[in-house]
Design an enzyme around this catalytic site. Structure first.
Site, PDB file in Angstrom:
ATOM      1  N   PRO A  13      -5.407  -3.292  28.281  1.00 29.37           N
ATOM      2  CG  PRO A  13      -5.616  -4.454  26.592  1.00 29.37           C
ATOM      3  CD  PRO A  13      -6.000  -4.217  28.450  1.00 29.37           C
ATOM      4  CB  CYS A  14      -6.720   1.819  26.900  1.00 33.64           C
ATOM      5  SG  CYS A  14      -4.820   2.568  26.103  1.00 33.64           S
ATOM      6  CG  HIS A  15      -3.473  -1.026  22.559  1.00 32.35           C
ATOM      7  ND1 HIS A  15      -3.112  -2.082  23.825  1.00 32.35           N
ATOM      8  CD2 HIS A  15      -3.020  -2.546  22.016  1.00 32.35           C
ATOM      9  CE1 HIS A  15      -2.342  -2.795  23.289  1.00 32.35           C
ATOM     10  NE2 HIS A  15      -2.635  -3.421  22.368  1.00 32.35           N
TER      11      HIS A  15
END
Length: 172
Positions: free
Chosen positions: A116-118
């Site tokens: 989940p790089c967000h």
């Protein structure tokens, strides 16, 4: 769930940082896309073994994912839904630089899950870039984070009340 919050007293990370005027200007110039991607559920198969990782070719770059990129992804993977971390927190954990972490995340082929790089923001809690873009895709990142319960002000900064309580830096 692992420990997910810390306070400024326990982290060198939050040393009285003021909001960056440059970030505010960047956000003001960003263009809201007509179609919003707020998907936080799609899971992409993630190579777990050394053999799988060596054989995997990224559909984004058409290259092998580097060992460093996997280290960044493995750290990012630990950030729980509803929390955030920063490029600097990951880089401190990996003993690297925040730009190197950002570069690895801009190439993340496993988004939104399991990597989940967000959930990674700048050190001043600004939304930052997403998929290597700071002009429109940041609104995808913001939509994903808001769907997970994080709130932002009109300049793209995480709301002050969440900056300490939702910060994750308990990397293994």
């Amino acid at each position: 769930m692992s420990k997910a919050a810390t306070t400024p007293a326990h982290s060198q990370h939050f040393k009285a940082r003021a909001k960056s005027a440059a970030h505010s200007r960047l956000y003001a110039k960003a263009v809201v896309p007509q179609v919003m991607d707020d998907d936080i559920e799609t899971t992409i198969e993630y190579p777990e073994t050394a053999h799988q990782r060596q054989a995997y070719l990224s559909p984004k770059t058409h290259r092998r994912v580097t060992e460093f990129q996997y280290r960044v992804y493995d750290a990012c993977r630990q950030v729980p839904s509803g929390y955030f971390t920063t490029y600097k927190a990951i880089s401190d954990h990996l003993r690297s630089g925040p730009r190197a972490v950002g570069n690895a995340l801009s190439k993340n082929p496993f988004c939104p899950l399991p990597i989940p790089c967000h959930r990674v923001l700048t050190s001043d809690c600004y939304i930052g870039g997403f998929a290597g873009d700071t002009k429109s895709k940041i609104f995808f990142k913001k939509a994903k984070l808001e769907k997970e319960g994080l709130l932002f002000d009109d300049s793209g900064f995480l709301c002050q009340s969440m900056q300490q309580s939702r910060f994750f830096n308990e990397f293994r």
